[in-house]
Design a protein around this motif. Structure first.
Motif, PDB file in Angstrom:
ATOM      1  N   TRP A  61     -21.401  -1.849 -23.523  1.00 40.12           N
ATOM      2  CA  TRP A  61     -22.475  -2.255 -24.420  1.00 40.12           C
ATOM      3  C   TRP A  61     -21.961  -3.344 -25.348  1.00 40.12           C
ATOM      4  CZ3 TRP A  61     -27.471  -0.537 -24.537  1.00 40.12           C
ATOM      5  CH2 TRP A  61     -27.768   0.585 -23.759  1.00 40.12           C
ATOM      6  N   ILE A  63     -23.083  -5.958 -28.800  1.00 41.08           N
ATOM      7  CA  ILE A  63     -23.985  -6.371 -29.874  1.00 41.08           C
ATOM      8  C   ILE A  63     -23.398  -7.638 -30.485  1.00 41.08           C
ATOM      9  CG2 ILE A  63     -24.988  -5.794 -32.121  1.00 41.08           C
ATOM     10  CD1 ILE A  63     -24.673  -2.826 -31.373  1.00 41.08           C
ATOM     11  N   GLY A  64     -24.210  -8.660 -30.552  1.00 44.26           N
ATOM     12  CA  GLY A  64     -23.752  -9.904 -31.173  1.00 44.26           C
ATOM     13  C   GLY A  64     -22.563 -10.535 -30.466  1.00 44.26           C
ATOM     14  N   THR A  67     -18.168  -6.174 -27.766  1.00 39.12           N
ATOM     15  CA  THR A  67     -18.366  -4.825 -27.235  1.00 39.12           C
ATOM     16  C   THR A  67     -18.398  -3.809 -28.370  1.00 39.12           C
ATOM     17  OG1 THR A  67     -16.019  -4.298 -26.975  1.00 39.12           O
ATOM     18  CG2 THR A  67     -17.119  -5.394 -25.100  1.00 39.12           C
ATOM     19  N   LEU A  68     -19.037  -2.696 -28.122  1.00 42.34           N
ATOM     20  CA  LEU A  68     -19.063  -1.634 -29.130  1.00 42.34           C
ATOM     21  C   LEU A  68     -17.659  -1.128 -29.426  1.00 42.34           C
ATOM     22  CD1 LEU A  68     -22.212   0.493 -28.230  1.00 42.34           C
ATOM     23  CD2 LEU A  68     -21.956  -1.229 -30.018  1.00 42.34           C
TER      24      LEU A  68
END
Length: 80
Positions: A61, A63-64, A67-68
């Motif tokens: 995953w 975001i921006g 990875t998380l």
């Protein structure tokens, strides 16, 4: 050529997305309970349901653009 359809058979598919830390017992319970509830609500025999539990790891995953896993590492180092 004409085909006569007397009754449509539905094979519902239920997909659950979860993190990687769901135990085997929890998965069994999810599959059993969700199947029974869906069967009751839809009026379809439980034997007709397919259930898939997908385990999602933080590396899969983002975001921006990160990875998380990297986001969590940064948060941990910021809190130290």
């Amino acid at each position: 050529m004409k085909f006569k359809v007397e009754r449509m058979i539905f094979m519902p598919y239920i997909q659950i997305e979860a993190g990687p830390h769901v135990s085997t017992e929890q998965k069994k319970q999810l599959i059993a309970d969700i199947t029974q509830d869906a069967s009751k609500i839809l009026g379809i025999p439980a034997s007709g349901f397919y259930v898939l539990i997908k385990e999602n790891y933080a590396d899969n995953w983002g975001i921006g653009g990160r990875t998380l896993t990297d986001i969590a590492k940064k948060r941990t180092s910021d809190n130290m």
